[in-house]
Design a protein around this motif. Structure first.
Motif, PDB file in Angstrom:
ATOM      1  N   LEU A  40       0.848  -1.214   0.000  1.00 50.64           N
ATOM      2  CA  LEU A  40       0.000   0.000   0.000  1.00 50.64           C
ATOM      3  C   LEU A  40       0.875   1.252   0.000  1.00 50.64           C
ATOM      4  O   LEU A  40       0.626   2.214  -0.725  1.00 50.64           O
ATOM      5  CB  LEU A  40      -0.873   0.024   1.273  1.00 50.64           C
ATOM      6  CG  LEU A  40      -2.220  -0.679   1.194  1.00 50.64           C
ATOM      7  CD1 LEU A  40      -2.911  -0.635   2.552  1.00 50.64           C
ATOM      8  CD2 LEU A  40      -3.126  -0.013   0.152  1.00 50.64           C
ATOM      9  N   ARG A  44       1.087   4.337  -2.666  1.00 51.85           N
ATOM     10  CA  ARG A  44       0.857   5.754  -2.316  1.00 51.85           C
ATOM     11  C   ARG A  44       2.052   6.622  -2.723  1.00 51.85           C
ATOM     12  O   ARG A  44       1.894   7.744  -3.183  1.00 51.85           O
ATOM     13  CB  ARG A  44       0.575   5.877  -0.809  1.00 51.85           C
ATOM     14  CG  ARG A  44      -0.795   5.297  -0.480  1.00 51.85           C
ATOM     15  CD  ARG A  44      -1.112   5.331   0.993  1.00 51.85           C
ATOM     16  NE  ARG A  44      -2.360   4.601   1.231  1.00 51.85           N
ATOM     17  CZ  ARG A  44      -2.613   3.890   2.321  1.00 51.85           C
ATOM     18  NH1 ARG A  44      -1.727   3.818   3.298  1.00 51.85           N
ATOM     19  NH2 ARG A  44      -3.775   3.274   2.456  1.00 51.85           N
ATOM     20  N   GLU A  45       3.233   6.055  -2.543  1.00 52.32           N
ATOM     21  CA  GLU A  45       4.449   6.812  -2.911  1.00 52.32           C
ATOM     22  C   GLU A  45       4.476   7.061  -4.433  1.00 52.32           C
ATOM     23  O   GLU A  45       4.754   8.162  -4.903  1.00 52.32           O
ATOM     24  CB  GLU A  45       5.661   5.989  -2.507  1.00 52.32           C
ATOM     25  CG  GLU A  45       6.888   6.837  -2.222  1.00 52.32           C
ATOM     26  CD  GLU A  45       8.020   5.932  -1.741  1.00 52.32           C
ATOM     27  OE1 GLU A  45       9.034   5.918  -2.437  1.00 52.32           O
ATOM     28  OE2 GLU A  45       7.831   5.229  -0.718  1.00 52.32           O
ATOM     29  N   ARG A  47       1.906   7.089  -6.452  1.00 49.84           N
ATOM     30  CA  ARG A  47       0.826   8.014  -6.813  1.00 49.84           C
ATOM     31  C   ARG A  47       1.253   9.461  -6.536  1.00 49.84           C
ATOM     32  O   ARG A  47       1.054  10.349  -7.360  1.00 49.84           O
ATOM     33  CB  ARG A  47      -0.421   7.671  -5.988  1.00 49.84           C
ATOM     34  CG  ARG A  47      -1.629   8.497  -6.354  1.00 49.84           C
ATOM     35  CD  ARG A  47      -2.677   8.418  -5.288  1.00 49.84           C
ATOM     36  NE  ARG A  47      -2.115   8.807  -3.996  1.00 49.84           N
ATOM     37  CZ  ARG A  47      -2.721   8.632  -2.836  1.00 49.84           C
ATOM     38  NH1 ARG A  47      -3.901   8.085  -2.778  1.00 49.84           N
ATOM     39  NH2 ARG A  47      -2.142   9.006  -1.709  1.00 49.84           N
ATOM     40  N   ASP A  48       1.924   9.679  -5.375  1.00 54.23           N
ATOM     41  CA  ASP A  48       2.353  11.051  -5.057  1.00 54.23           C
ATOM     42  C   ASP A  48       3.412  11.520  -6.062  1.00 54.23           C
ATOM     43  O   ASP A  48       3.436  12.669  -6.470  1.00 54.23           O
ATOM     44  CB  ASP A  48       2.917  11.123  -3.628  1.00 54.23           C
ATOM     45  CG  ASP A  48       1.802  10.865  -2.610  1.00 54.23           C
ATOM     46  OD1 ASP A  48       0.621  10.872  -3.028  1.00 54.23           O
ATOM     47  OD2 ASP A  48       2.112  10.632  -1.430  1.00 54.23           O
ATOM     48  N   GLU A  81      -6.395  11.753  -7.433  1.00 53.25           N
ATOM     49  CA  GLU A  81      -6.896  12.028  -6.081  1.00 53.25           C
ATOM     50  C   GLU A  81      -8.328  11.519  -5.884  1.00 53.25           C
ATOM     51  O   GLU A  81      -8.849  11.564  -4.773  1.00 53.25           O
ATOM     52  CB  GLU A  81      -6.865  13.541  -5.828  1.00 53.25           C
ATOM     53  CG  GLU A  81      -5.447  14.035  -5.532  1.00 53.25           C
ATOM     54  CD  GLU A  81      -5.265  15.485  -5.930  1.00 53.25           C
ATOM     55  OE1 GLU A  81      -6.274  16.191  -6.077  1.00 53.25           O
ATOM     56  OE2 GLU A  81      -4.093  15.888  -6.092  1.00 53.25           O
ATOM     57  N   THR A  86      -8.633   5.693  -6.017  1.00 52.41           N
ATOM     58  CA  THR A  86      -7.706   5.298  -4.948  1.00 52.41           C
ATOM     59  C   THR A  86      -8.251   4.079  -4.193  1.00 52.41           C
ATOM     60  O   THR A  86      -7.519   3.118  -3.944  1.00 52.41           O
ATOM     61  CB  THR A  86      -7.522   6.474  -3.959  1.00 52.41           C
ATOM     62  OG1 THR A  86      -7.321   7.631  -4.731  1.00 52.41           O
ATOM     63  CG2 THR A  86      -6.362   6.271  -3.038  1.00 52.41           C
ATOM     64  N   GLU A  90      -6.552   0.492  -3.681  1.00 48.45           N
ATOM     65  CA  GLU A  90      -6.156   0.079  -2.328  1.00 48.45           C
ATOM     66  C   GLU A  90      -6.907  -1.180  -1.874  1.00 48.45           C
ATOM     67  O   GLU A  90      -6.320  -2.054  -1.243  1.00 48.45           O
ATOM     68  CB  GLU A  90      -6.364   1.244  -1.353  1.00 48.45           C
ATOM     69  CG  GLU A  90      -5.433   2.394  -1.725  1.00 48.45           C
ATOM     70  CD  GLU A  90      -5.240   3.442  -0.629  1.00 48.45           C
ATOM     71  OE1 GLU A  90      -4.349   4.258  -0.787  1.00 48.45           O
ATOM     72  OE2 GLU A  90      -5.989   3.429   0.361  1.00 48.45           O
TER      73      GLU A  90
END
Ligand code: PEP
Ligand code: MG
Length: 546
Positions: A40, A44-45, A47-48, A81, A86, A90
């Motif tokens: 996960l 997230r990393e 995606r950022d 976002e 998301t 996830e």
């Protein structure tokens, strides 16, 4: 210092550091995950980091192409976002999927939902969700994205480049292109010439092992590439570059002048274009019209079928860029070396002789209709001419024209304005079309001779093949005779005829084409002024017959 010799593909001198083109290798296969929390965090990393890239791209696009065109990067950020997106990813990771596969499955699911929506705008979002997910997947796989900013003021070296890969580059930042393979009549070569980037192809495989960052000089006129040049060679190349620029400046004298020989024979000089980025070059180089807008590049740039709305907005921009000038937009010429995965075309043994261009359009009428409606809607913004590619029979022309008029009628009945007059034409790029050009001429307003394919099909030499140069003769008498026959048949039927293949820019044939009576030549934007200068220097009464 190492000197390599290859095929001269696009004139000009480029000097700068060497950069190797990297293809993003992405794998979205399912694999077991032991630590779901870590997976996960990995998503997230990524995606950022993708959001950061998009923010930078948005800022850059705002400066270069303006708010309207930059908006796409903002939309992509918003998608990243979005809760549905998301959570979709996830939840899949929480169920045990690896991040790459979770992103891919979520993207496919959401794209399918968008694709089935009634609203045209929402249908267009399917491609966006695929695009943005590809960016995240590339980061997850550690592949450098095909991000134009990765190549800034460099000489770009690659084994070969596909046409769609060129489309993703920022031409203003590429000083030159060197390919170890590559054919001078491929679409890759054509696109590079349209962009005015000096280029040499076919220098051999040794170049790929060369260290990046070393100085490289490319002479696209002679086919010479010098790596790590010594001081004397570098000065020589720089001087040649200055001379080339000076010659170009001298050509300014013919800007705004008529394309007419000394004894008064006129010809129109148009430019070829493939996408919106080519338009400033077309305008800057004083083209008298657009003789070939290769609409298939809109499809190659997309990850899914471009919608009517998307196409309309592009065609409208093309027409608005050329007020009062003829703009010939060629309908979809996909297939052979121009492939888009989402067409899901069956593999073919001989794709150049396969299901391509008008053959695809006539077998998939819904696809063709979308394009024809977009073209008709754009027709009120300028002087549009529609041209059909790869024609071999009168029936094909009649069917294609019937579909165009059907699209027009449909729009008018919906109350959508369409221009009263839209010229229609066909490409003469098969020996069959040239041989029956007398019959074909009765069906259309104009012909445009595609010498790239006409040469390929007449000489039976695959234009993509890199090792047939010894057999290739661009001036083969069979090709010249087919051109002459086409011009005669067109004129007998009272229609005009142009050449939009690469041979049109060959200055050693300008007098020959004028003598045949060709009415228009359409060339890469950078070739317009040299060609006009050539025409203006000729006196047909005295010029030698070839
Ligand atoms: C041609 O065949 O000459 C032509 C202009 O079309 P394309 O190069 O796109 O096949
Ligand atoms: Mg062609």
């Amino acid at each position: 210092m190492l000197i390599l010799t290859g095929k001269p593909v696009s004139d000009g001198i480029g000097i700068g550091p060497l950069a190797l083109f990297r293809r993003a290798k992405v794998s979205t296969e399912v694999r077991p995950v032991s630590d779901r929390e870590a997976e996960l965090a990995r998503f997230r990393e990524a995606r950022d980091s993708a959001a950061g890239q998009l923010q930078a791209l948005y800022a850059r696009a705002l400066e270069t192409v303006g708010e309207e065109d930059a908006a796409i990067f903002e939309i992509h950020q918003m998608m990243l976002e979005d809760d549905e997106y998301t959570e979709g990813v996830e939840n899949r990771i929480k169920d045990g999927l690896n991040a790459e596969a979770a992103v891919e499955q979520t993207a496919q699911e959401l794209a399918a939902i968008f694709r089935h929506m009634d609203d045209e705008y929402m249908r267009g979002r399917a491609a966006d969700v695929t695009d943005v997910s590809r960016r995240v997947e590339q980061i997850l796989c550690g592949a450098s994205p095909m991000d134009a900013s990765a190549y800034d003021k460099v000489i770009l070296a690659a084994d070969d480049l596909a046409a769609e890969e060129i489309m993703h580059l920022d031409a203003k930042k590429i000083l030159g292109v060197v390919l170890s393979a590559g054919s001078a009549s491929s679409h890759t070569a054509i696109l590079i010439r349209n962009l005015g980037i000096p280029a040499v192809f076919g220098v051999g495989e040794s170049m790929i092992g060369e260290p990046e960052g070393q100085m490289a000089a490319v002479d696209g006129g002679s086919g010479k590439v010098v790596l790590n040049p010594d001081a004397a060679t570098l000065t020589e190349m720089q001087e040649k570059q200055s001379r080339f620029q000076k010659d170009r400046e001298e050509l300014e004298m013919v800007r705004g002048q008529e394309s007419v020989t000394r004894d008064g024979q006129k010809i129109e000089i148009y430019a070829n274009a493939g996408h919106l980025a080519d338009l400033p070059g077309v305008v800057d180089n004083d083209a008298e019209g657009i003789g070939l807008f290769r609409s298939e590049f809109i499809y190659l740039e997309s990850d899914d079928y471009p919608t009517e709305e998307e196409q309309f907005s592009i065609y409208k921009k093309v027409l608005e860029a050329m007020p009062d000038k003829r703009v010939i937009i060629r309908t979809l010429d996909i297939g052979a070396d121009k492939k888009a995965d989402y067409f899901k075309l069956e593999p073919e043994d001989n794709p150049a002789l396969g299901l391509r261009a008008i053959r695809i359009c006539l077998t998939r009428p819904e696809l063709f209709k979308t394009q024809l409606r977009a073209l008709c809607r754009a027709s009120v913004y300028g002087k549009l001419a529609v041209m059909f590619p790869m024609i071999i029979s009168v029936e094909e022309v009649r069917k294609a024209k019937a579909m165009l008029w059907e699209a027009r009628k449909e729009l008018l009945s919906e109350g959508v304005p369409v221009a009263d007059a839209i010229e229609t034409g066909i490409m003469i790029e098969t020996p069959a079309a040239a041989l029956i050009s007398g019959e074909l001429a009765k069906e259309v307003d104009f012909f445009s001779i595609g010498t790239n394919d006409l040469t390929q099909y007449t000489l039976a030499i695959d234009r993509q093949q890199t090792n047939l140069d010894a057999f290739f003769d661009a001036h083969h008498p069979a090709v010249l005779r087919l051109i002459e026959m086409t011009v005669q048949n067109a004129h007998e039927a009272g229609i005009w005829v142009g050449i939009c293949g690469e041979l049109g820019a060959d200055l050693s044939l300008t007098a020959t084409f004028l003598r045949m009576g060709v009415d228009e030549l359409s060339v890469a934007a950078a070739g317009v002024l040299p060609l006009r200068a050539k025409v203006r220097s000729l006196d047909m009464q005295t010029s030698e017959k070839k």
